[in-house]
Scaffold this active site. Structure first.
Site, mmCIF file in Angstrom:
data_model
loop_
_atom_site.group_PDB
_atom_site.id
_atom_site.type_symbol
_atom_site.label_atom_id
_atom_site.label_comp_id
_atom_site.label_asym_id
_atom_site.label_seq_id
_atom_site.Cartn_x
_atom_site.Cartn_y
_atom_site.Cartn_z
ATOM 1 N NE ARG A 1 10.054 -23.945 19.519
ATOM 2 C CZ ARG A 1 8.732 -23.658 19.078
ATOM 3 N NH1 ARG A 1 7.553 -23.752 19.590
ATOM 4 N NH2 ARG A 1 8.474 -22.798 18.054
ATOM 5 N N GLY B 1 0.767 -35.538 22.072
ATOM 6 C CA GLY B 1 -0.349 -34.631 22.225
ATOM 7 C C GLY B 1 -0.994 -34.424 20.731
ATOM 8 C CG HIS B 2 1.048 -33.244 17.404
ATOM 9 N ND1 HIS B 2 2.315 -33.191 17.616
ATOM 10 C CD2 HIS B 2 0.968 -32.036 16.911
ATOM 11 C CE1 HIS B 2 3.136 -32.037 17.757
ATOM 12 N NE2 HIS B 2 1.968 -31.165 17.194
ATOM 13 C CG MET C 1 3.226 -34.899 25.754
ATOM 14 S SD MET C 1 4.113 -36.469 24.907
ATOM 15 C CE MET C 1 3.703 -37.535 26.249
ATOM 16 C CD GLN D 1 3.083 -21.085 13.570
ATOM 17 O OE1 GLN D 1 1.902 -21.192 12.716
ATOM 18 N NE2 GLN D 1 3.086 -21.690 14.571
ATOM 19 C CE LYS E 1 3.400 -26.917 25.423
ATOM 20 N NZ LYS E 1 3.797 -26.090 24.342
ATOM 21 C CB ALA F 1 8.223 -32.348 15.452
ATOM 22 C CG MET G 1 3.737 -25.871 12.722
ATOM 23 S SD MET G 1 4.683 -24.434 12.833
ATOM 24 C CE MET G 1 5.254 -24.522 14.356
ATOM 25 C CD GLN H 1 -1.610 -22.566 18.058
ATOM 26 O OE1 GLN H 1 -0.791 -21.963 17.527
ATOM 27 N NE2 GLN H 1 -1.804 -23.917 18.211
HETATM 28 O O1 PAF Z 1 0.296 -25.409 16.889
HETATM 29 C C1 PAF Z 1 0.902 -25.471 15.953
HETATM 30 O O2 PAF Z 1 1.575 -26.639 15.752
HETATM 31 C C2 PAF Z 1 0.919 -24.383 14.868
HETATM 32 O O3 PAF Z 1 1.137 -22.958 15.597
HETATM 33 C C3 PAF Z 1 -0.439 -24.462 13.895
HETATM 34 C C4 PAF Z 1 -1.650 -24.411 14.743
HETATM 35 C C5 PAF Z 1 -0.110 -25.745 13.312
HETATM 36 C C6 PAF Z 1 -0.229 -23.420 12.908
HETATM 37 O O4 PAF Z 1 0.869 -23.542 12.146
#
Ligand code: PAF
Length: 282
Positions: free
Chosen positions: A191, A40-41, A188, A65, A153, A36, A34, A157
């Protein structure tokens, strides 16, 4: 030769680019985000690139979500910064859909998730995992990756997406990547930037409490006592503890003693920020 990162903003552009990349690289790795983006990403993108696949990342702040009282409008957005970070990690293609592409007005299908989606975040955020599962299924259908990468993390999910992929026989593998932490242990998260300086100083105590409690449970101390002492200590320090539980890793069912797959899972609020974290136990 270093190729510039590709950007797709329409489904036609995405399909063309994915078809070309699949032909050139053989496999597609996918990192849904999403935006930002933080380290971690970046670790997820690095894992995709290291697998030898062409790596596709998506940036889409998914309204489905977020609950009515949640932070959709203040969710941090930084497209230019995100694109620079993705390019630096060797991402091949970025998918930037708009809301109308993801949720056309005539659509009639969402994904209802049970099992690992029940309890914990499922209770705290009704509809959240329906939104996550639905957007992931759509993104998987659009990109058609061989593998998709998710951070540990957001443990619940990760299990919800794994379960959905298994139950719906979706043709991709879900890869979980270990949580990336700040030097002081704080997991990380996009938010974290909303923590005040005082909250930021306190925030790493959540991970410290988790690792201490996990060590005690693994050493044979009674789980209910360890959990209630840890929750009391966090509350005393200023956290509003939503849950702190020992769970079976894949199913998220509560446990009263450690197993080889158990995790200690928590959500706790500091001011306006809800922090999630988890560690293995046993
Ligand atoms: O973890 C996230 O950033 C979101 O929940 C995801 C997996 C991109 C789905 O919108």
């Amino acid at each position: 030769m270093v190729r510039a990162m590709l950007i797709a903003r329409t489904l036609i552009q995405l399909r063309e680019a994915c078809a070309r990349l699949r032909q050139d690289a053989g496999a597609l790795a996918f990192v849904p985000t999403m935006g930002a983006l933080h380290q971690g990403h970046r670790a997820l993108v690095r894992a995709g690139v290291a697998s030898g696949a062409a790596t596709v990342a998506s940036i889409f702040v998914n309204p489905l979500q977020f609950g009515p009282n949640e932070d959709l409008s203040r969710y941090p957005r930084d497209e230019a910064g995100d694109l620079a970070a993705l390019e630096a990690e060797g991402c091949t293609l970025v998918w930037l859909p708009d809301v109308a592409t993801m949720y056309p007005p005539d659509e009639a299908t969402t994904i209802v998730v049970g099992g690992p989606a029940e309890r914990w975040e499922g209770d705290a955020r009704p509809g959240h995992f329906r939104g996550v599962a639905t957007v992931c299924a759509k993104l998987f259908g659009q990109v058609r990756p061989d593998r998709a990468y998710f951070g540990e993390k957001d443990w619940q999910q990760l299990q919800v997406v794994r379960r959905m992929v298994a139950d719906l026989l979706l043709p991709l593998e879900i890869v979980g990547i270990e949580t990336v932490r700040e030097a002081d242990g704080l997991a990380m998260s996009s938010r974290n930037r909303f923590l005040s300086p005082a909250e930021r100083t306190l925030a790493p105590s959540l991970y410290a409490a988790l690792t201490r409690a996990a060590g005690r449970i693994a050493a044979g101390a009674p789980t209910p006592a360890v959990l209630s002492e840890a929750a009391d200590a966090l509350t005393g320090a200023g956290f509003d503890v939503n849950y702190l539980a020992l769970v079976d890793g894949p199913s998220l069912a509560p446990l009263d003693r450690a197993t080889p797959q158990s995790r200690l899972l928590t959500a706790a609020r500091l001011g306006s920020v809800r922090l999630l974290d988890n560690v293995p136990v046993g």
